[in-house]
Design a protein around this motif. Sequence first.
Motif, PDB file in Angstrom:
ATOM      1  N   ALA A 195      70.471 153.444 114.254  1.00  0.00           N
ATOM      2  CA  ALA A 195      70.329 152.078 114.271  1.00  0.00           C
ATOM      3  C   ALA A 195      70.211 151.271 115.318  1.00  0.00           C
ATOM      4  O   ALA A 195      69.942 150.128 115.561  1.00  0.00           O
ATOM      5  CB  ALA A 195      70.870 151.340 112.933  1.00  0.00           C
ATOM      6  N   PHE A 237      73.407 149.175 108.124  1.00  0.00           N
ATOM      7  CA  PHE A 237      73.129 150.174 109.064  1.00  0.00           C
ATOM      8  C   PHE A 237      72.355 151.333 108.129  1.00  0.00           C
ATOM      9  O   PHE A 237      71.568 151.872 108.683  1.00  0.00           O
ATOM     10  CB  PHE A 237      74.117 150.449 109.774  1.00  0.00           C
ATOM     11  CG  PHE A 237      75.005 149.470 110.800  1.00  0.00           C
ATOM     12  CD1 PHE A 237      73.920 149.035 111.927  1.00  0.00           C
ATOM     13  CD2 PHE A 237      75.795 148.780 110.395  1.00  0.00           C
ATOM     14  CE1 PHE A 237      74.083 148.039 112.780  1.00  0.00           C
ATOM     15  CE2 PHE A 237      76.049 147.934 111.219  1.00  0.00           C
ATOM     16  CZ  PHE A 237      75.646 147.286 112.535  1.00  0.00           C
ATOM     17  N   SER A 267      68.940 150.538 107.046  1.00  0.00           N
ATOM     18  CA  SER A 267      68.308 149.738 108.198  1.00  0.00           C
ATOM     19  C   SER A 267      66.764 150.383 108.284  1.00  0.00           C
ATOM     20  O   SER A 267      66.531 151.703 107.968  1.00  0.00           O
ATOM     21  CB  SER A 267      68.787 150.081 109.390  1.00  0.00           C
ATOM     22  OG  SER A 267      67.903 149.241 110.448  1.00  0.00           O
ATOM     23  N   SER A 286      64.550 149.496 110.473  1.00  0.00           N
ATOM     24  CA  SER A 286      64.069 149.074 111.882  1.00  0.00           C
ATOM     25  C   SER A 286      63.511 150.285 112.556  1.00  0.00           C
ATOM     26  O   SER A 286      63.958 151.482 112.128  1.00  0.00           O
ATOM     27  CB  SER A 286      65.267 148.589 112.855  1.00  0.00           C
ATOM     28  OG  SER A 286      66.349 149.409 112.963  1.00  0.00           O
TER      29      SER A 286
END
Length: 201
Positions: A57, A138, A141, A143
């Motif tokens: 992450a 995390f 996540s 992303s």
Amino acid sequence: MALSATLHCLTGCAIGEILGLMIGTAIGLSVGWTILLAVGLAFLFGYTLSAFPLVRAGLGVGAALGIVFAADTLSIATMEVVDNAVMALIPGAMDAGLVNSLFWVSMMIALAAAFLAAYPVNRRLLARGRGHALTHEFHHSSSQVAGARRFIPSLPATTLAIAIVAFMVGGLTVSIADELGNEESGGAGSHASAGGSTITR
């Protein structure tokens, strides 16, 4: 979340624990050294699997390990105490050998007991905003992962748990097949010997 946290923690512990007990049993280490090896590997794999999502992450390795140490140490320690205590208390489990159904059945019982013992610990930690709560964002996540971090494996706890269970069931199956084969061989040898002695008479 407590169930998820406990399962996630258990997968790393189980990998290290099984590997440590297998190595210790295979090379004939004493019970004490085998337990020490299993505990060390359990912490190693437990921390590593927890750190993977954090580094993936975007956290640095040092920062990730700092969070993981704070989040997972109590849970892993609880699992290890219970798991190894159960293995040590079951007569013959630590000396059973890898091709022995007692070893695999004992391991399954020990890991199940470790899970049950760690669950209330994780639940209490989560209620206080500690433990797995520190790493939850995390682990989930969404992303975009870029650069070398793309090569860090993403290993869902459920997938690992299924693989671990399948591995233990496989070990148990092989052990039972070997024990049945030995019984049949012993029985056949006994019959052959009896037949030979009758003919001699």
